[in-house]
Design a protein around this motif. Structure first.
Motif, PDB file in Angstrom:
ATOM      1  N   PRO A 149       0.834  -1.210   0.000  1.00  0.00           N
ATOM      2  CA  PRO A 149       0.000   0.000   0.000  1.00  0.00           C
ATOM      3  C   PRO A 149       0.864   1.254   0.000  1.00  0.00           C
ATOM      4  O   PRO A 149       2.053   1.224   0.284  1.00  0.00           O
ATOM      5  CB  PRO A 149      -0.800  -0.123   1.305  1.00  0.00           C
ATOM      6  N   THR A 150       0.249   2.359  -0.295  1.00  0.00           N
ATOM      7  CA  THR A 150       0.944   3.644  -0.247  1.00  0.00           C
ATOM      8  C   THR A 150       1.379   3.929   1.190  1.00  0.00           C
ATOM      9  O   THR A 150       0.612   3.696   2.137  1.00  0.00           O
ATOM     10  CB  THR A 150       0.003   4.763  -0.735  1.00  0.00           C
ATOM     11  N   PRO A 151       2.618   4.430   1.392  1.00  0.00           N
ATOM     12  CA  PRO A 151       3.077   4.723   2.759  1.00  0.00           C
ATOM     13  C   PRO A 151       2.110   5.631   3.500  1.00  0.00           C
ATOM     14  O   PRO A 151       1.648   6.640   2.970  1.00  0.00           O
ATOM     15  CB  PRO A 151       4.430   5.410   2.527  1.00  0.00           C
ATOM     16  N   GLY A 152       1.799   5.261   4.726  1.00  0.00           N
ATOM     17  CA  GLY A 152       0.880   6.040   5.545  1.00  0.00           C
ATOM     18  C   GLY A 152      -0.577   5.758   5.275  1.00  0.00           C
ATOM     19  O   GLY A 152      -1.456   6.322   5.936  1.00  0.00           O
ATOM     20  N   SER A 153      -0.865   4.863   4.311  1.00  0.00           N
ATOM     21  CA  SER A 153      -2.251   4.558   3.955  1.00  0.00           C
ATOM     22  C   SER A 153      -2.693   3.254   4.608  1.00  0.00           C
ATOM     23  O   SER A 153      -1.885   2.357   4.870  1.00  0.00           O
ATOM     24  CB  SER A 153      -2.378   4.436   2.428  1.00  0.00           C
ATOM     25  N   CYS A 154      -3.969   3.138   4.878  1.00  0.00           N
ATOM     26  CA  CYS A 154      -4.536   1.910   5.433  1.00  0.00           C
ATOM     27  C   CYS A 154      -5.436   1.222   4.412  1.00  0.00           C
ATOM     28  O   CYS A 154      -6.401   0.530   4.768  1.00  0.00           O
ATOM     29  CB  CYS A 154      -5.319   2.212   6.714  1.00  0.00           C
ATOM     30  N   ASP A 155      -5.118   1.391   3.152  1.00  0.00           N
ATOM     31  CA  ASP A 155      -5.908   0.789   2.080  1.00  0.00           C
ATOM     32  C   ASP A 155      -5.478  -0.666   1.868  1.00  0.00           C
ATOM     33  O   ASP A 155      -4.881  -1.026   0.848  1.00  0.00           O
ATOM     34  CB  ASP A 155      -5.726   1.599   0.790  1.00  0.00           C
ATOM     35  N   HIS A 156      -5.755  -1.470   2.861  1.00  0.00           N
ATOM     36  CA  HIS A 156      -5.426  -2.897   2.784  1.00  0.00           C
ATOM     37  C   HIS A 156      -6.305  -3.645   3.776  1.00  0.00           C
ATOM     38  O   HIS A 156      -7.019  -3.044   4.595  1.00  0.00           O
ATOM     39  CB  HIS A 156      -3.937  -3.138   3.074  1.00  0.00           C
ATOM     40  N   GLY A 157      -6.185  -4.972   3.742  1.00  0.00           N
ATOM     41  CA  GLY A 157      -7.024  -5.800   4.613  1.00  0.00           C
ATOM     42  C   GLY A 157      -6.310  -6.332   5.840  1.00  0.00           C
ATOM     43  O   GLY A 157      -6.781  -7.284   6.466  1.00  0.00           O
TER      44      GLY A 157
END
Length: 506
Positions: free
Chosen positions: A237-245
């Motif tokens: 994911p993009t650093p600092g992002s929580c776009d994952h499971g």
């Protein structure tokens, strides 16, 4: 009186007595008078009243007995004899001293002889040890991890070969080249580290060889997957992002180095500062506890990982009030548990002063509910994409893990979650995107991420993600949201891991 003179006087007395029994006739022999001469004591004068009958037969015998005595008779008929004795007598006292000295020397000789016998025995033992050591060295020389093979020139050749292979892979790799870029950076770091380690000890050389073996394995994976046109790495994911499971896997450990204070400092923490405003400029910090495993007194700051690897450009600071390995750094501030209290503090890293302190409500402290195998970590700070957290237990929670979100400036508690996981049965914990992940020990070389609690949904559950480690005990785990690595303090060694996440469906 001297012994020789006493003997002579006794002899004369005996002769006088003998003369008194010789015959009946004859006038009595005048009493002899002894004069003193040089060499004879005044007590040596002796006169005898003995007399004899001067018969002709007896007179010859007496004359014979005194034939060796020179004397004369004065006008009054008194017999005078002069006796000369030698000035020196037999040195009995010197003989006795000689015998005593000989006895002492004999005892000393026996003592020294017994020592020599002991030395002979010890030499025999050491000969056997040397023979055994020689055999062991020969075995080491034949082993694949022998010290004779740990030559820096050989390591440099291997690194150069890997660098060439990476260049070839970049030219021919058909899929994503992200892992190749990552390998190129790691090889560049190892090259710098090898140059520095030529002046350091062989334990670090062993660590470097392990890293080289790991890199070779990754390169082989790249080569194997090159023809398949499939990327090796998990989507990041993009650093600092929580776009994952959530976390689904973890890499093998990368050994950075032994902590700067040495092997005796087995407790502590380390990591990388995370600032949401400047995520890529976070400094690296290392905070070994004192050898008691409790007091945090010294820590170091490094601007880059290369500085940390090479032990250069470090800023060493001292505090006297930190406790345990639960330290974390966020936005240029270090967060610690105050010594012997449930108070928590924010330390400004620029000035190395306490900016604010706060009491953590109802928190257990002083080893009441610390992690398994790690003492004095009742209060454990954590950093993730959402900010600053603290992990602890209370008496009301009966030792189960409590999670609180903190204001990173005032240290006020913003929200709190209660879990069903008993804190002393976990070996450590960390936060990622508001989800608590707890680890436990499987054996001396393996941990497991076995539990999670999602503060976003209130759900908790079990996991089985295996985590390899270099040493037996894990003292602390810190997560950095920018590089998505775990920074682990493992019995004095600094390790880091890459996390892999479940990709959300597009």
């Amino acid at each position: 009186m001297r012994p020789g003179l006493s003997f002579l006087l006794a002899l004369l007395f005996f002769l006088g007595q003998a003369a008194g029994h010789l015959g009946d006739a004859g006038p009595p022999i005048p009493s002899p008078s002894f004069s003193t001469f040089p060499g004879v004591d005044s007590s040596s004068s002796f006169s005898s009243s003995s007399s004899y009958n001067g018969s002709s037969g007896s007179g010859g015998s007496v004359s014979q007995l005194f034939s060796n005595v020179t004397g004369s008779v004065d006008d009054r008929g008194t017999c005078q004899c002069s006796v000369f004795l030698p000035d020196t007598t037999f040195p009995v006292d010197r003989v006795e001293r000689l015998e005593f000295t000989a006895h002492v020397l004999s005892q000393k000789f026996e003592k020294e002889l017994s020592k020599v016998k002991e030395y002979v025995k010890l030499i025999s033992v050491y000969e056997k040890k040397l023979l055994n050591l020689t055999v062991r060295i020969e075995i080491m020389e034949k082993d694949t991890i022998s010290y004779t093979e740990l030559d820096f020139e050989l390591i440099k050749v291997e690194v150069k070969e890997m660098a060439k292979l990476v260049v070839q892979l970049k030219e021919s790799f058909g899929g994503s080249s992200e892992i190749v870029d990552q390998l190129e950076v790691e090889i560049r770091n190892i090259t710098l580290l090898v140059e520095k380690l030529e002046t350091l000890d062989k334990n670090n050389v062993l660590a470097i060889r392990r890293e080289i073996v790991a890199l070779k394995t990754k390169l082989k994976e790249c080569e194997a997957s090159k023809g398949q046109n499939t990327p090796v790495v998990h989507p990041t994911p993009t650093p600092g992002s929580c776009d994952h499971g959530g976390v689904v896997n973890i890499s093998k450990p990368s050994v950075v180095q032994l902590n700067w204070r040495g092997f005796s400092y087995q407790y502590g923490a380390w990591g990388r500062d995370y600032s949401p405003q400047h995520p890529s400029k976070g400094l690296y910090w290392v905070a070994p506890l004192n050898t008691d495993g409790k007091l945090l007194e010294y820590y170091r700051l490094y601007n880059t990982l290369d500085d940390l690897l090479l032990y250069v450009n470090a800023r060493e600071l001292r505090i006297t009030y930190g406790q345990g390995s639960g330290t974390a750094v966020y936005n240029n501030n270090m967060y610690i548990n105050m010594y012997n209290t449930r108070n928590i503090a924010r330390v400004n890293l620029t000035t190395n002063t306490i900016a604010v302190t706060q009491t953590l409500p109802n928190a257990a402290y002083n080893n009441r509910f610390s992690y398994a195998n790690v003492a004095w970590q009742d209060i454990d700070f954590a950093v993730d994409e959402n900010g600053l957290w603290v992990i602890y237990s209370t008496e009301a929670s009966t030792g189960n893990i409590v999670i609180s979100k903190l204001n990173d400036t005032t240290l006020q508690v913003l929200n709190t979650w209660y879990t069903k996981q008993y804190k002393p049965s976990a070996s450590n914990a960390f936060m990622v995107c508001g989800v608590l992940y707890a680890t436990r020990t499987l054996n001396t070389r393996t941990e497991e991420i076995f539990y999670y609690y999602d503060t976003n949904t209130g759900k908790e559950g079990k996991l089985d993600i295996v985590v390899h480690k270099m040493q037996e005990k894990v003292q602390s785990i810190n997560y950095n949201p920018f590089d998505r690595k775990l920074y682990v303090y493992n019995d004095g060694y600094l390790l880091n891991y890459d996390l892999f996440f479940l990709q959300n469906p597009q």
